[in-house]
Design a protein around this motif. Sequence first.
Motif, short mmCIF file in Angstrom:
data_model
loop_
_atom_site.label_atom_id
_atom_site.label_comp_id
_atom_site.label_asym_id
_atom_site.label_seq_id
_atom_site.Cartn_x
_atom_site.Cartn_y
_atom_site.Cartn_z
N HIS A 257 0.84 -1.17 0.21
CA HIS A 257 0.04 -0.23 -0.01
C HIS A 257 0.84 1.13 0.00
N CYS A 258 0.61 2.19 -0.83
CA CYS A 258 1.37 3.29 -0.94
C CYS A 258 0.24 4.51 -0.32
N ALA A 259 0.74 5.17 0.73
CA ALA A 259 -0.20 5.96 1.47
C ALA A 259 0.10 7.44 0.93
N ASN A 260 0.11 7.81 -0.40
CA ASN A 260 0.54 9.11 -0.86
C ASN A 260 -0.13 9.29 -2.03
N PRO A 261 -1.30 10.25 -2.08
CA PRO A 261 -2.15 10.50 -3.20
C PRO A 261 -1.28 11.64 -4.26
N GLY A 262 0.03 12.04 -3.94
CA GLY A 262 0.43 12.86 -4.94
C GLY A 262 1.22 12.47 -6.09
N SER B 115 2.91 17.46 3.85
CA SER B 115 3.95 16.77 3.70
C SER B 115 4.55 17.10 2.36
N VAL B 116 6.08 17.19 2.49
CA VAL B 116 6.85 17.66 1.34
C VAL B 116 7.74 16.78 0.96
N THR B 117 7.89 16.24 -0.14
CA THR B 117 8.79 15.35 -0.51
C THR B 117 9.49 15.51 -1.93
N LEU B 118 9.10 16.86 -2.63
CA LEU B 118 9.74 16.91 -3.93
C LEU B 118 10.90 17.72 -3.85
N ASN B 119 11.92 17.25 -4.68
CA ASN B 119 13.32 17.80 -4.67
C ASN B 119 13.69 17.92 -6.06
N THR C 61 13.79 9.62 2.07
CA THR C 61 12.51 10.43 1.96
C THR C 61 11.62 9.46 2.50
N GLY C 62 10.41 10.04 3.16
CA GLY C 62 9.37 9.36 3.79
C GLY C 62 8.20 9.65 3.04
N VAL C 63 7.52 8.73 2.22
CA VAL C 63 6.46 8.65 1.45
C VAL C 63 5.27 8.39 2.07
N ASP C 64 5.01 8.23 3.31
CA ASP C 64 3.68 7.83 3.82
C ASP C 64 3.34 9.29 4.36
N THR C 65 2.24 9.90 3.72
CA THR C 65 1.57 11.18 3.98
C THR C 65 0.89 11.12 5.48
N SER C 66 0.91 10.11 6.14
CA SER C 66 0.16 10.00 7.49
C SER C 66 1.26 10.31 8.56
N GLY D 68 3.24 -1.96 3.85
CA GLY D 68 3.02 -0.55 3.57
C GLY D 68 4.33 0.01 3.17
N TRP D 69 4.53 0.76 2.17
CA TRP D 69 5.82 1.50 1.35
C TRP D 69 5.95 2.86 2.63
N ARG D 70 7.11 2.83 3.01
CA ARG D 70 7.49 4.06 4.09
C ARG D 70 8.60 4.99 3.55
#
Length: 234
Positions: free
Chosen positions: A34-39, A137-141, A78-83, A66-68
């Motif tokens: 499961h990928c908890a990231n809608p972006g 949650s910010v993950t873009l670089n 990088t953390g990809v879980d937006t929760s 779950g993908w973390r």
Amino acid sequence: MRFQTQLVPARLIRRYKRFLADCVLEDGTEVTAHCANPGSMMGLAEPGMEIWLEPNDDPRKKLKFGWRLVDHENGHFTGVDTSVPNRALRTALETQAIAPLAAYTTCRAEVKYGTNSRIDFLLGAPGLPDAYVEVKSVTLNRQPGLAEFPDSVTARGAKHLAELTRMAQDGHRAIMLYLVQRTDCSRFSLADDIDPTYAAAYATARHAGVETLCIGTHITPQAITIAQPLALDM
């Protein structure tokens, strides 16, 4: 915030339907996580990337992983879980560990406000205006050392800024808090080329008195914890 179970390394095969990711474990077993990231997860979902999965034995969950994290294989994660941001920040807010908000003694999560909205955190203290804290949650670089938000068009994010604007105009304290789930960034900016509407809503909010906080994280396969503020490079 410590992960509930020990993470296991894997390689990403593909991410699809936003919330699903096919992966291969170290022993060659292929699993769906499961990928908890809608972006868009720009730059974080390329086939072959090393990632970390959290296994579970919950009978209520169809997917057992779950993908973390994304492991950049250079010492950074990088953390990809937006929760994660809300869970990590709640502890920090309740223990008054975030200096600009340390005067607040009560912290309530998911409080209804505005027009069919819920604020991530509503802080209170005697003698102080209520503080409405919205978290992203910010993950873009895309440039060395620079974290950016958003990574895709976000009408929901613009709506949240409009709600904060109204709170500031009504005399409350309103804070837009960006939690950077990357360990390779020291600065933060808006990706106004990706979503000009969000950037315009942010400019309106700032003019109305909405504050901006940007906080970094320490990330390992064991835990994600709050780190130091990042410089704003708007």
